[in-house]
Write a protein that holds these residues in place. Structure first.
Motif, PDB file in Angstrom:
ATOM      1  N   LEU A 220       0.649  -1.176   0.135  1.00  0.00           N
ATOM      2  CA  LEU A 220      -0.037   0.112   0.080  1.00  0.00           C
ATOM      3  C   LEU A 220       0.725   0.726  -0.186  1.00  0.00           C
ATOM      4  N   VAL A 221       0.322   2.728  -1.122  1.00  0.00           N
ATOM      5  CA  VAL A 221       1.236   3.350  -0.755  1.00  0.00           C
ATOM      6  C   VAL A 221       2.731   3.213  -1.010  1.00  0.00           C
ATOM      7  N   ASN A 222       2.774   2.036  -2.249  1.00  0.00           N
ATOM      8  CA  ASN A 222       4.382   2.004  -2.481  1.00  0.00           C
ATOM      9  C   ASN A 222       5.780   2.576  -2.466  1.00  0.00           C
ATOM     10  N   SER A 223       5.526   3.914  -3.071  1.00  0.00           N
ATOM     11  CA  SER A 223       6.212   4.573  -2.814  1.00  0.00           C
ATOM     12  C   SER A 223       6.604   5.610  -2.317  1.00  0.00           C
ATOM     13  N   LEU A 224       5.584   5.400  -1.312  1.00  0.00           N
ATOM     14  CA  LEU A 224       6.235   6.107  -0.110  1.00  0.00           C
ATOM     15  C   LEU A 224       6.835   5.765   0.947  1.00  0.00           C
ATOM     16  N   TYR A 225       6.337   3.839   0.592  1.00  0.00           N
ATOM     17  CA  TYR A 225       7.203   3.494   2.018  1.00  0.00           C
ATOM     18  C   TYR A 225       8.512   3.387   0.929  1.00  0.00           C
ATOM     19  N   HIS A 226       8.731   3.294   0.071  1.00  0.00           N
ATOM     20  CA  HIS A 226      10.824   2.762   0.021  1.00  0.00           C
ATOM     21  C   HIS A 226      10.931   4.972  -0.020  1.00  0.00           C
TER      22      HIS A 226
ATOM     23  N   ARG B 151       5.857  13.082   8.445  1.00  0.00           N
ATOM     24  CA  ARG B 151       6.879  12.679   8.118  1.00  0.00           C
ATOM     25  C   ARG B 151       6.648  11.114   7.209  1.00  0.00           C
ATOM     26  N   ARG B 152       7.613  10.712   6.556  1.00  0.00           N
ATOM     27  CA  ARG B 152       6.963   9.119   6.731  1.00  0.00           C
ATOM     28  C   ARG B 152       6.056   8.518   6.869  1.00  0.00           C
ATOM     29  N   SER B 153       6.407   7.906   7.973  1.00  0.00           N
ATOM     30  CA  SER B 153       5.963   6.907   9.146  1.00  0.00           C
ATOM     31  C   SER B 153       4.118   7.622   9.383  1.00  0.00           C
ATOM     32  N   GLU B 154       4.313   8.637   9.120  1.00  0.00           N
ATOM     33  CA  GLU B 154       2.576   9.199   9.772  1.00  0.00           C
ATOM     34  C   GLU B 154       1.878   9.227   8.344  1.00  0.00           C
ATOM     35  N   ALA B 155       2.143   8.908   7.320  1.00  0.00           N
ATOM     36  CA  ALA B 155       1.833   8.965   6.816  1.00  0.00           C
ATOM     37  C   ALA B 155       1.379   8.026   5.472  1.00  0.00           C
ATOM     38  N   LEU B 156       2.444   6.882   6.471  1.00  0.00           N
ATOM     39  CA  LEU B 156       1.893   5.537   5.315  1.00  0.00           C
ATOM     40  C   LEU B 156       0.797   5.401   6.681  1.00  0.00           C
TER      41      LEU B 156
ATOM     42  N   TYR C 275       8.072   6.265  -9.188  1.00  0.00           N
ATOM     43  CA  TYR C 275       8.993   6.634  -8.876  1.00  0.00           C
ATOM     44  C   TYR C 275      10.115   5.452  -8.802  1.00  0.00           C
ATOM     45  N   ASP C 276       9.073   4.485  -9.599  1.00  0.00           N
ATOM     46  CA  ASP C 276       9.346   3.408 -10.090  1.00  0.00           C
ATOM     47  C   ASP C 276      10.877   3.261 -11.264  1.00  0.00           C
ATOM     48  N   ILE C 277      11.213   3.819 -12.055  1.00  0.00           N
ATOM     49  CA  ILE C 277      12.251   3.602 -13.029  1.00  0.00           C
ATOM     50  C   ILE C 277      13.152   5.192 -12.737  1.00  0.00           C
TER      51      ILE C 277
END
Length: 327
Positions: free
Chosen positions: A37-43, A72-77, A129-131
Motif C-alpha cells: 500500500l502506497v508503495n512509493s511512499l514506503y520506499h 513524516r513518512r511514518s505518519e503518512a503511511l 518513482y519506479d524507474i
C-alpha cells in the motif's frame, strides 16, 4: 474474467482518492498495486519529512493529524493505511499489471501477474518513482550503486558519493554525514537546487561552506569502479576513493506502458502524456491519468496536494457519461 466499471492502476494516495470517489458514486472498481500500500511512499527515506503540511495531504476531508506541521513518512503511511481500511476500499496489493488492451467494443482487458479483468474505464495513477533516470556510465550496475536511499546507518564510516542537489540528494548527504560517513556531492549545476526545502537549504550550504561535506559543482561522474569514482570536475578529471554511490538522479513514468495503451507522448524534453486538462481523459477514450504521471519528465509539476482533485475531476466526467446511472 472479473468485470468492473473502473480499474485503477496504482495504489498510491491519488489511486486511493480515485477509489474513494468511485465507491461514493456507487461504481464497481478495483485498485491494483504492484507493491505494498502506497508503495512509493514506503520506499522513501525512513526519516523523510514532507514539504507539504498535513492538511494538504488529506484525502476526502479525512483529517491527517501529525506531530509537526509537516508530517513524516511514518505518519503518512499510517494515515493512508487508515484511509483505505476505514473506507474498506477494494484493492489488490502485490499484483503487477502486465498488459492492458482495449477491444473493438471499447472494453479494456487488463492482465496481471495474478488474474485478468475487464473494465469500461481505466485510470492510471502509477506515479513515477519506479524507474530511475540512469547515469549511462561504466560501473553503474555495480552492487555499490543505488538509485534509492533509505537509512543513513548503512553508510556509517564509509566514503559515500551522492549524485545530485535536489531534496532527496541533500537529505541523503546530511543524514549520512551525521552518521559518520565521508560525503562528497557531485552536482551538475553550479549551486544547490532552489527547490530544496527552505528549512534544509541553509543547513547543507553551511555544511559545504565549513568543509564537513565536499561539494563538486559543475561536475558529473564519468566512471564507477569497485573502489573509486572518476569525476569530471570543471573539465578536469579527478579520481576519489569510494565505497558507495547514491545516484539520486530522479525518476520517470513508465512511458512504455502508456504507449502500449495508445497514449500519445510529446516529443519535447518533458515527454508529457496527452490528456484533457478539464477531464483528465487521454487521447484514448475512457482512459484517464491521475497524479504525478501527468507531468512526464517534469516531475516537479504535480504533487499529492495539487493532484488530489484529479479523482473528483475524473469521476465527475465518468458519471456524466450517458451509460452510467447513479441510481
Amino acid at each position: 474474467m472479473k468485470h468492473f466499471d473502473i480499474i485503477i492502476i496504482g495504489g498510491g494516495p491519488i489511486g486511493i482518492a480515485c477509489g474513494i470517489e468511485a465507491k461514493k458514486n456507487g461504481l464497481s472498481y478495483l485498485i491494483i498495486e504492484k507493491g505494498c500500500l502506497v508503495n512509493s511512499l514506503y520506499h522513501y527515506p525512513v526519516n523523510m519529512q514532507f514539504f507539504s503540511s498535513s492538511e494538504l495531504l488529506e484525502l476526502d476531508k479525512i483529517p491527517f493529524i501529525s506531530k509537526e506541521n509537516k508530517p513524516r513518512r511514518s505518519e503518512a503511511l499510517e494515515y493512508y493505511r487508515r484511509v483505505v481500511t476505514t473506507n474498506e476500499l477494494n484493492i489488490n496489493l502485490f499484483e503487477t499489471v502486465i498488459e492492458a488492451q482495449k477491444d473493438k467494443e471499447g472494453i479494456f482487458h487488463v492482465k496481471t501477474s495474478k488474474d485478468s479483468y475487464t473494465a469500461k474505464d481505466v485510470i492510471i495513477a502509477t506515479g513515477f518513482y519506479d524507474i530511475p533516470n540512469p547515469l549511462n556510465i561504466p560501473g553503474e550496475n555495480l552492487p555499490k550503486v543505488s538509485h534509492y536511499y533509505t537509512d543513513p546507518h548503512y553508510y556509517a564510516g564509509m566514503d559515500v558519493v551522492v549524485v545530485g542537489a535536489s531534496n532527496s540528494s541533500v537529505d541523503a548527504a546530511l543524514e549520512c554525514y551525521r552518521k559518520g560517513a565521508k560525503v562528497t556531492m557531485v552536482v551538475r549545476d553550479s549551486e544547490i537546487s532552489s527547490h530544496v526545502k527552505y528549512w534544509v537549504k541553509p543547513d547543507i550550504e553551511n555544511r559545504i561552506k565549513e568543509g564537513s561535506i565536499t561539494a563538486l559543482f559543475n561536475s558529473n561522474i564519468k566512471e564507477i569502479t569497485d573502489n573509486s569514482v572518476v569525476i569530471n570536475n570543471n573539465n578536469e578529471e579527478i579520481t576519489i576513493k569510494n565505497d558507495f554511490v547514491l545516484a539520486l538522479t530522479g525518476y520517470r513514468p513508465n512511458f512504455v506502458f502508456l504507449e502500449q495503451l495508445g497514449v500519445s507522448i510529446s516529443n519535447d524534453e518533458n515527454r508529457t502524456p496527452t490528456y484533457n486538462t478539464e477531464t483528465m481523459e487521454t487521447n484514448v477514450t475512457n482512459l484517464y491519468l491521475a497524479g504525478v504521471v501527468c507531468g512526464g519528465l517534469n516531475t516537479h509539476t504535480w504533487f499529492i496536494e495539487n493532484s488530489r482533485i484529479h479523482a473528483v475531476t475524473i469521476l465527475t466526467h465518468i458519471i456524466s457519461k450517458y451509460r452510467y446511472c447513479r441510481f
